[in-house]
Design a protein around this motif. Sequence first.
Motif, PDB file in Angstrom:
ATOM      1  N   THR A 296      -7.994  15.152  -6.251  1.00 52.23           N
ATOM      2  CA  THR A 296      -8.128  16.279  -7.185  1.00 52.23           C
ATOM      3  C   THR A 296      -6.813  16.591  -7.895  1.00 52.23           C
ATOM      4  OG1 THR A 296      -9.780  17.189  -5.689  1.00 52.23           O
ATOM      5  CG2 THR A 296      -8.935  18.657  -7.401  1.00 52.23           C
ATOM      6  N   PHE A 297      -5.728  16.676  -7.133  1.00 53.78           N
ATOM      7  CA  PHE A 297      -4.455  17.063  -7.724  1.00 53.78           C
ATOM      8  C   PHE A 297      -3.904  15.999  -8.689  1.00 53.78           C
ATOM      9  CE2 PHE A 297       0.049  18.445  -7.596  1.00 53.78           C
ATOM     10  CZ  PHE A 297      -0.157  19.744  -8.043  1.00 53.78           C
ATOM     11  N   PRO A 298      -3.905  14.678  -8.306  1.00 53.60           N
ATOM     12  CA  PRO A 298      -3.479  13.659  -9.290  1.00 53.60           C
ATOM     13  C   PRO A 298      -4.349  13.676 -10.546  1.00 53.60           C
ATOM     14  CG  PRO A 298      -3.582  12.703  -7.102  1.00 53.60           C
ATOM     15  CD  PRO A 298      -4.157  14.080  -6.989  1.00 53.60           C
ATOM     16  N   ASN A 299      -5.667  13.917 -10.377  1.00 57.99           N
ATOM     17  CA  ASN A 299      -6.557  13.976 -11.539  1.00 57.99           C
ATOM     18  C   ASN A 299      -6.145  15.099 -12.491  1.00 57.99           C
ATOM     19  OD1 ASN A 299      -7.977  11.882 -10.457  1.00 57.99           O
ATOM     20  ND2 ASN A 299      -9.727  13.095  -9.773  1.00 57.99           N
TER      21      ASN A 299
ATOM     22  N   LEU B 227      -2.999  14.105 -14.384  1.00 59.07           N
ATOM     23  CA  LEU B 227      -3.229  13.130 -15.457  1.00 59.07           C
ATOM     24  C   LEU B 227      -3.718  13.798 -16.737  1.00 59.07           C
ATOM     25  CD1 LEU B 227      -4.902  10.114 -13.603  1.00 59.07           C
ATOM     26  CD2 LEU B 227      -2.680  10.122 -14.719  1.00 59.07           C
ATOM     27  N   THR B 228      -4.454  14.880 -16.581  1.00 57.46           N
ATOM     28  CA  THR B 228      -5.017  15.536 -17.766  1.00 57.46           C
ATOM     29  C   THR B 228      -4.226  16.766 -18.201  1.00 57.46           C
ATOM     30  OG1 THR B 228      -6.521  16.758 -16.293  1.00 57.46           O
ATOM     31  CG2 THR B 228      -7.353  14.716 -17.272  1.00 57.46           C
ATOM     32  N   SER B 229      -3.137  17.093 -17.445  1.00 61.87           N
ATOM     33  CA  SER B 229      -2.330  18.269 -17.814  1.00 61.87           C
ATOM     34  C   SER B 229      -1.606  18.007 -19.129  1.00 61.87           C
ATOM     35  CB  SER B 229      -1.310  18.588 -16.722  1.00 61.87           C
ATOM     36  OG  SER B 229      -1.983  18.992 -15.541  1.00 61.87           O
ATOM     37  N   GLY B 230      -1.548  19.015 -19.940  1.00 61.25           N
ATOM     38  CA  GLY B 230      -0.938  18.843 -21.265  1.00 61.25           C
ATOM     39  C   GLY B 230       0.553  19.127 -21.275  1.00 61.25           C
ATOM     40  N   ARG B 231       0.946  20.448 -21.381  1.00 60.84           N
ATOM     41  CA  ARG B 231       2.349  20.810 -21.604  1.00 60.84           C
ATOM     42  C   ARG B 231       3.171  20.644 -20.333  1.00 60.84           C
ATOM     43  NH1 ARG B 231       2.615  26.566 -24.013  1.00 60.84           N
ATOM     44  NH2 ARG B 231       2.440  27.027 -21.793  1.00 60.84           N
ATOM     45  N   PRO B 232       4.330  19.940 -20.406  1.00 57.58           N
ATOM     46  CA  PRO B 232       5.174  19.768 -19.222  1.00 57.58           C
ATOM     47  C   PRO B 232       5.963  21.042 -18.937  1.00 57.58           C
ATOM     48  CG  PRO B 232       6.230  18.785 -21.107  1.00 57.58           C
ATOM     49  CD  PRO B 232       4.907  19.296 -21.598  1.00 57.58           C
TER      50      PRO B 232
ATOM     51  N   THR C  62       5.682  14.170 -18.013  1.00 53.47           N
ATOM     52  CA  THR C  62       6.032  14.497 -16.626  1.00 53.47           C
ATOM     53  C   THR C  62       4.810  14.560 -15.721  1.00 53.47           C
ATOM     54  OG1 THR C  62       7.987  15.706 -17.316  1.00 53.47           O
ATOM     55  CG2 THR C  62       7.138  16.190 -15.114  1.00 53.47           C
ATOM     56  N   PHE C  63       3.800  15.361 -16.092  1.00 52.64           N
ATOM     57  CA  PHE C  63       2.633  15.522 -15.216  1.00 52.64           C
ATOM     58  C   PHE C  63       1.846  14.212 -15.049  1.00 52.64           C
ATOM     59  CE2 PHE C  63       2.593  20.324 -16.153  1.00 52.64           C
ATOM     60  CZ  PHE C  63       3.282  20.592 -14.965  1.00 52.64           C
TER      61      PHE C  63
ATOM     62  N   LEU D 240       1.402   9.087  -7.683  1.00 52.42           N
ATOM     63  CA  LEU D 240       0.586   9.361  -6.493  1.00 52.42           C
ATOM     64  C   LEU D 240      -0.571   8.362  -6.377  1.00 52.42           C
ATOM     65  CD1 LEU D 240       0.520  13.254  -6.669  1.00 52.42           C
ATOM     66  CD2 LEU D 240       1.608  11.860  -4.893  1.00 52.42           C
ATOM     67  N   LEU D 241      -1.224   8.069  -7.498  1.00 53.27           N
ATOM     68  CA  LEU D 241      -2.321   7.089  -7.463  1.00 53.27           C
ATOM     69  C   LEU D 241      -1.807   5.710  -7.057  1.00 53.27           C
ATOM     70  CD1 LEU D 241      -4.454   8.036 -10.612  1.00 53.27           C
ATOM     71  CD2 LEU D 241      -4.924   8.556  -8.212  1.00 53.27           C
ATOM     72  N   ALA D 242      -0.628   5.332  -7.571  1.00 51.67           N
ATOM     73  CA  ALA D 242      -0.036   4.037  -7.187  1.00 51.67           C
ATOM     74  C   ALA D 242       0.257   4.012  -5.700  1.00 51.67           C
ATOM     75  CB  ALA D 242       1.237   3.782  -7.996  1.00 51.67           C
ATOM     76  N   CYS D 243       0.693   5.157  -5.180  1.00 50.56           N
ATOM     77  CA  CYS D 243       0.945   5.271  -3.739  1.00 50.56           C
ATOM     78  C   CYS D 243      -0.360   5.090  -2.966  1.00 50.56           C
ATOM     79  CB  CYS D 243       1.559   6.637  -3.441  1.00 50.56           C
ATOM     80  SG  CYS D 243       1.653   7.035  -1.685  1.00 50.56           S
ATOM     81  N   PHE D 244      -1.416   5.774  -3.409  1.00 53.18           N
ATOM     82  CA  PHE D 244      -2.705   5.662  -2.718  1.00 53.18           C
ATOM     83  C   PHE D 244      -3.248   4.231  -2.775  1.00 53.18           C
ATOM     84  CE2 PHE D 244      -3.694  10.350  -3.990  1.00 53.18           C
ATOM     85  CZ  PHE D 244      -2.757  10.789  -3.060  1.00 53.18           C
ATOM     86  N   CYS D 245      -2.994   3.559  -3.897  1.00 49.60           N
ATOM     87  CA  CYS D 245      -3.553   2.214  -4.092  1.00 49.60           C
ATOM     88  C   CYS D 245      -2.962   1.176  -3.149  1.00 49.60           C
ATOM     89  CB  CYS D 245      -3.354   1.755  -5.543  1.00 49.60           C
ATOM     90  SG  CYS D 245      -4.579   2.429  -6.670  1.00 49.60           S
TER      91      CYS D 245
END
Length: 707
Positions: free
Chosen positions: A60-63, A66-71, A79-80, A87-92
Amino acid sequence: ASASGCGDGHAALKRCLAVLRDARNDSEQFAALLLVTKAVRAGEVDAKTRRQIFDAIGFTFPNRLLTSGRPPPGCPEHTFPALGLTLLACFCTDPELAGHSQILNKIPTFNDILVSPCDPDSTSMIDDVYQCLSAVLATPRGPRELVIKGTVSALCQAYVSCSYGSERALTLLLGLLAVAEAKCWQRDAPHLLAVLSKLSDDFLKAEDMTKFELCEVLPRFIPLSPPLTQDSQGCECLRRLYKGLANILASKLSQSQRDPALKLAACLVQACGSEWIPAGSAGSKFLALLVNLACVEVRLTLEEPDPLEMEGKKEVVTACYVLIEMGIQECLREEKPLLKDRQKMQIMRIMEEAFGAVIFYLRQVKQEQLQDPFIFASVRVLGAWMAEETSSLKQEMCELLPFLVHYAKKLFKEGSQAVRPPQPELVSTEGSGSPQDALRFLLPGFCHLTAEDRPRDILISEGAPALLCEYFLHQWEVLTSQPGSLTPLTSTEMSLQTTCGIFLNLVVTAPDLIRRDKTFSSLMDMLLKSLPLLLPQKDHLVLAANITTLGLMMARILASSAVLQGTQPAKEFFGAAILFLSQAHTTQADAGSDGLAVAVSPAYTSAWADVRELWLLGMQALASCVPLFPWLPQAILQAQWLENLSELLTRVTPASVDFDLIAAFQGVLVELAQASKPCRDMILSHHGREWANLYGMAALEQCLSEQ
């Protein structure tokens, strides 16, 4: 404050995870997340901690990131999303998570990042995307999902544009093509062709070791379908590859440099035949050099095989087999040949020496080696040589025949347990046929050899006829396995035709074998049932001609067997055979006069070159069958063949009917007139004496004159 509170090391990481889990607001969570991702990027996370991170934040949090706009204020634009990707690369790195639907759903996002302009601040995002895609590729569902969701196109664009990480794009493309070549080319041919265009251009221009490294990479980008020769971009790629290979092979090379070049050339041959080699002096010299090098490599490897060294050479020798097989075809080519006659003679001599080495090698093979795919490749290429050249190495071939029969029998019996031929570096084995069919490649050679006394005796003593009967029955089942209609012309149908040729040789040269070997009774039974099914089908006329002629010639020998004593299958077979023989000729306007001329029927025209000899043999065999089967003349009367033949011979100009045709008709007519009064009366009532005299059918004329 959060940073100083978290400190360093695993304990600190655990405190950060606790903060992530219990954070009261986004800023606390973001601060802890920064430290977690910093630890991830530094490679400080073991499998257990990685799982703890996932348990703490899930997808949920990485998702969201990925869609967050303003840093945050003072942070780079990405940044976001960059944190989310880390995090996704870590999970993978956990295979279970890499195949999760939440990761697979992100594939389009990964693709978009790869094809977007890359600024210096976003290189870590590219690295993370490549890590995610590499992990997905390694999962069971991954390759299919990557192809469907457009990753091939994205990787191709990333590589062609030479963007950051493009070498990793190439590595991933190689991995995808290795497991899903056909699907990749079906969906993304233009993009893959663009990669091949760049690679071939680099290959032509390279003057260092890169040239040899590209020899290893290029085969994966040469498709079997669609053919590269069908468009201008593909043809240009082939032109560059030819020139690059010509430069390499004309130089003095070490083995490590020559082997990849030979494998690349073999890959091009498998995809395009010899079409990539230009006509003219340079092309013919290149082709001759290619085959020469392949033959030398085969001899060096197989004449004194060192078991340890041999293992590492099998792949390149298999590639050499492909080049030699092309050499055989080019030596036989009459229309627009690439080779001059003198070159053909030289190449045939060199190939003969190479095949001497192949035979020598196969004679050393032990029982426990028979499952080795390299043995299959060696037998296959030897089959190609045997199909065209049986006059040379005759003694050696005779000595090898027991092994070939034993090997083909073993693979055929074991069926699905056999292994695939070794082609991993040459072409993808995706969708390739079953490798246990060694017989398919040996059949043309066996067809030649059964016409000669000594090899035929060896084949019979080794049990080849029984094996071939069993094989024929199996191939017929394969051909007719699709409901509704027979499959179009395939290797299965070609195998059936060639096996018929072998049986015809045995019928003529070893009739006693047909009488005493019970397997031929089974074959006869199958022929009786198959022709009525086959004849109405379109595009199977050559096989129908083979089965008609073989069935009639075997019926002559097995006339006393129960299955031929007026049974329904026998009557249906002879009905179909009569239909096939009687409908082969018709009338057409005679160009040399106002009258009509005899002509091959339109339905037979396209196949007549392959059918003509079989038709003549079939007519002879039918004539021999007439006195053996009392019910046969009545079947011919019912088919109204005599009336139709009388009409044909009455209407056409005698000069338009060649001698072989007259002899074939007369042979059947004489037997019918002698064996059956109704047939004799039918011929006489249709002016038989007149046209027998007109066509010089002396035997028929005499027969009709007798009381």
